[in-house]
Design a protein around this motif. Structure first.
Motif, mmCIF file in Angstrom:
data_model
loop_
_atom_site.group_PDB
_atom_site.id
_atom_site.type_symbol
_atom_site.label_atom_id
_atom_site.label_comp_id
_atom_site.label_asym_id
_atom_site.label_seq_id
_atom_site.Cartn_x
_atom_site.Cartn_y
_atom_site.Cartn_z
ATOM 1 N N ARG A 1 0.837 -1.184 0.000
ATOM 2 C CA ARG A 1 0.000 0.000 0.000
ATOM 3 C C ARG A 1 0.876 1.239 0.000
ATOM 4 N NH1 ARG A 1 -5.567 0.528 -0.908
ATOM 5 N NH2 ARG A 1 -6.626 -1.367 -0.241
ATOM 6 N N TYR A 2 0.346 2.305 -0.563
ATOM 7 C CA TYR A 2 1.089 3.570 -0.634
ATOM 8 C C TYR A 2 1.316 4.139 0.758
ATOM 9 C CZ TYR A 2 1.537 8.654 -1.192
ATOM 10 O OH TYR A 2 1.933 9.964 -1.089
ATOM 11 N N ILE A 3 2.552 4.543 1.030
ATOM 12 C CA ILE A 3 2.904 5.209 2.286
ATOM 13 C C ILE A 3 3.307 6.633 1.941
ATOM 14 C CG2 ILE A 3 4.426 5.208 4.299
ATOM 15 C CD1 ILE A 3 4.777 2.196 3.899
ATOM 16 N N GLY A 4 2.465 7.580 2.311
ATOM 17 C CA GLY A 4 2.659 8.961 1.894
ATOM 18 C C GLY A 4 3.664 9.725 2.734
ATOM 19 N N GLU A 5 4.102 10.836 2.171
ATOM 20 C CA GLU A 5 4.960 11.786 2.865
ATOM 21 C C GLU A 5 4.403 13.179 2.646
ATOM 22 O OE1 GLU A 5 9.019 11.463 1.668
ATOM 23 O OE2 GLU A 5 9.104 9.274 1.933
ATOM 24 N N ILE A 6 4.698 14.069 3.576
ATOM 25 C CA ILE A 6 4.223 15.447 3.451
ATOM 26 C C ILE A 6 4.798 16.067 2.173
ATOM 27 C CG2 ILE A 6 4.326 17.760 4.470
ATOM 28 C CD1 ILE A 6 4.294 16.447 7.210
#
Length: 279
Positions: A61-66
């Motif tokens: 799954r996508y792990i986002g960053e600011i």
């Protein structure tokens, strides 16, 4: 595999494959030490941060960053909040205070604004946004307070593994064929008719909430379909996806019809040609 010690594009490795025998590298997620060698524990993409080596799984799954640019689909409306599917472990949230109001007015959101939320975004609508911060248990909070972001129309969505999208200075590209592409770092890519964005549009954001798609001739529809099939080909061949690779693959695809681009053998041929141009 000594390529990791050079500044080439990241590589795709399989479990048990040796990444490097250089002891200077630090072991990160998705790797382990064996006989003084750095070995991959998962199938994925090698990423380097100085001497730290990480293998990012292809199918995670996508792990986002600011600061990440994402494309998402609205799934639910609640009090002053839209919930948005961004292919992550949790649905993201878009606050009413994090969008541009029609007319470019900068003011506190009122009860009347809350009652009109469906005029801006409804369930099923696609949008582009930026991750502003994280709240709660890692829930991403989005914003669209920029004329680049907002509701998406006049195009088609392509879903690819998020690990294949390379971070770059801009994830908004206008291709020479007259098609715009939004490369969401979450693996959602929007391909659409070219729209010229001018500074004057910042004061007229009501145009960004229009639901109706514009009329497009068959030639433009075919160009959009060709770009979508080229992106699918890059994904099926486990190739990295950025605007340059899309352009090279598009050029290589011109010897085939749009339908022929769905053939796995043709996909291999055009992606191989695009990779050759890149190097």
């Amino acid at each position: 595999m000594d390529d990791v010690s050079q500044d080439h594009s990241p590589l795709i490795v399989s479990p048990g494959q040796t990444i490097s025998n250089d002891s200077a590298f630090m072991r990160g997620h998705g790797t382990y030490d064996e006989n003084s060698e750095l070995v991959a524990s998962v199938a994925g993409v090698i990423e380097r941060v100085n001497k730290l080596v990480v293998v990012k799984p292809l199918r995670s799954r996508y792990i986002g960053e600011i600061g990440d640019v994402v494309v998402g689909r609205v799934t639910e409306l609640s009090m002053k909040i839209w919930k948005v599917d961004i292919n992550a472990r949790h649905e993201a949230v878009l606050l009413l205070s994090s969008i541009n109001l029609p007319g470019g007015v900068q003011r506190r959101r009122s009860e009347s604004d809350e009652l009109q939320m469906r005029e801006y975004f409804q369930e099923g609508h696609l949008l582009s946004a930026e991750i502003q911060n994280f709240v709660g248990d890692g829930v991403a909070s989005l914003h669209t307070r920029n004329i680049k972001y907002g509701k998406l129309r006049n195009g088609s969505l392509v879903v690819v593994p998020s690990a294949l999208i390379k971070r770059s200075k801009s994830h908004f590209a206008s291709l020479p064929c007259g098609v715009d592409v939004v490369l969401g770092l979450n693996g959602y890519i929007w391909v659409s008719k070219h729209t010229e964005i001018t500074p004057e549009m910042a004061n007229q954001p009501e145009g960004f909430y229009v639901d109706v798609n514009e009329e497009m001739d068959i030639s433009l529809r075919q160009k959009i379909s060709r770009v979508c099939n080229c992106i699918t080909a890059l994904s099926n061949c486990q190739s990295f996806i950025n605007d340059t690779m899309i352009i090279f693959t598009y050029d290589a695809s011109m010897d085939y019809t749009v339908t022929e681009l769905l053939d796995p053998e043709v996909q291999q041929l055009i992606v191989s040609e695009a990779r050759a141009k890149l190097h």
